[in-house]
Design a protein around this motif. Structure first.
Motif, PDB file in Angstrom:
ATOM      1  N   GLY A 229      59.299 -30.812   3.752  1.00 14.54           N
ATOM      2  CA  GLY A 229      59.103 -30.968   2.312  1.00 14.54           C
ATOM      3  C   GLY A 229      58.463 -32.296   1.959  1.00 14.54           C
ATOM      4  O   GLY A 229      57.569 -32.359   1.111  1.00 14.54           O
ATOM      5  N   ALA A 230      58.925 -33.369   2.614  1.00 15.16           N
ATOM      6  CA  ALA A 230      58.365 -34.699   2.341  1.00 15.16           C
ATOM      7  C   ALA A 230      56.908 -34.771   2.776  1.00 15.16           C
ATOM      8  O   ALA A 230      56.066 -35.343   2.073  1.00 15.16           O
ATOM      9  N   LEU A 231      56.588 -34.194   3.929  1.00 12.53           N
ATOM     10  CA  LEU A 231      55.210 -34.189   4.414  1.00 12.53           C
ATOM     11  C   LEU A 231      54.305 -33.380   3.492  1.00 12.53           C
ATOM     12  O   LEU A 231      53.169 -33.783   3.203  1.00 12.53           O
ATOM     13  N   ALA A 232      54.805 -32.257   3.015  1.00 17.07           N
ATOM     14  CA  ALA A 232      54.018 -31.423   2.112  1.00 17.07           C
ATOM     15  C   ALA A 232      53.711 -32.166   0.811  1.00 17.07           C
ATOM     16  O   ALA A 232      52.601 -32.093   0.279  1.00 17.07           O
ATOM     17  N   ALA A 233      54.710 -32.900   0.314  1.00 15.12           N
ATOM     18  CA  ALA A 233      54.505 -33.652  -0.921  1.00 15.12           C
ATOM     19  C   ALA A 233      53.480 -34.767  -0.734  1.00 15.12           C
ATOM     20  O   ALA A 233      52.637 -35.016  -1.598  1.00 15.12           O
TER      21      ALA A 233
END
Length: 243
Positions: free
Chosen positions: A25-29
């Motif tokens: 999720g953090a990487l996608a953001a």
């Protein structure tokens, strides 16, 4: 951002945090894509031999072998503020944002505080240069290919041009593409914020010396920024050794 650039950015994000893990999720953001896209990209990296791994459980996530990380880079507070100022004036593209994300990841202590303080005092109006135009100009310069432009001059007249790019000129906060205009059969400067459309072609352009095209113009005294000297030295052709 195309897939190749995204895979590179993903590796850089993992390197910046190594050995700490990052969640999907953090990487996608950070990359402004879906979690599904990040999952596919991580799998692709694993299949090509990049040493990424997934740790399950609380506090887990994706990480990269610390051996892939670069040595620590230490900025002084003044250097950090200068970098923040430079990127604040950039085009707002994904490349500019990810560049500052990488810089921010290695800032610490006083340097981080100085950059944060500077950033809190910066506001910006939307750029008048279309991001697609700027990307096309950069691509044509990098590949030395002919560029097709729709250009509006100072009098408001719109024309179609074919340009063989030679370089970029910056002055008073404005950027100009300098090149050989096939339409006018002469060297010309095109303000980027007056280019309403730009399309790269596959046709290789003739090589033109930037200084030659500027000779006789008001920009004849323009010089390369001293801050780029390390990069200029890195790409300068080696001189032949004497006997």
């Amino acid at each position: 951002m195309n897939r190749t650039a995204r895979l590179y950015a993903l590796v850089e994000e993992l390197r910046a945090r190594a050995p700490r893990p990052s969640t999907v999720g953090a990487l996608a953001a950070r990359l402004e894509v879906s979690t599904r896209t990040v999952q596919r990209d991580l799998q692709a990296l694993m299949e090509t031999g990049v040493p990424v791994r997934n740790t399950l459980g609380r506090g887990g996530g994706w990480s990269i072998d610390p051996a892939m990380t670069l040595p620590p880079i230490h900025f002084t507070p003044d250097e950090a503020s200068v970098l923040a100022a430079a990127l604040a004036g950039a085009d707002g593209s994904a490349a500019a944002r990810t560049a500052f994300q990488k810089i921010a990841a290695v800032l610490n202590g006083p340097a981080s505080a100085a950059a944060g303080e500077f950033a809190s005092r910066v506001v910006a109006l939307p750029s008048r240069t279309d991001a697609g135009v700027r990307a096309a100009v950069h691509d044509a310069l990098a590949a030395n290919t002919v560029l097709r432009l729709t250009y509006t001059d100072a009098s408001g007249q719109e024309t179609e041009r074919e340009v063989e790019p030679a370089g970029l000129l910056t002055t008073d906060g404005r950027w100009y593409l300098i090149g050989w205009c096939r339409t006018r059969r002469a060297g010309r400067g095109f303000r980027l914020d007056r280019i309403t459309a730009a399309v790269t072609t596959c046709e290789l352009a003739e090589s033109h010396d930037l200084s030659d095209l500027l000779r006789g113009s008001v920009a004849a005294s323009a010089t390369r920024p001293r801050t780029l000297d390390p990069l200029n030295a890195a790409v300068a052709p080696s001189r032949p050794q004497g006997d």
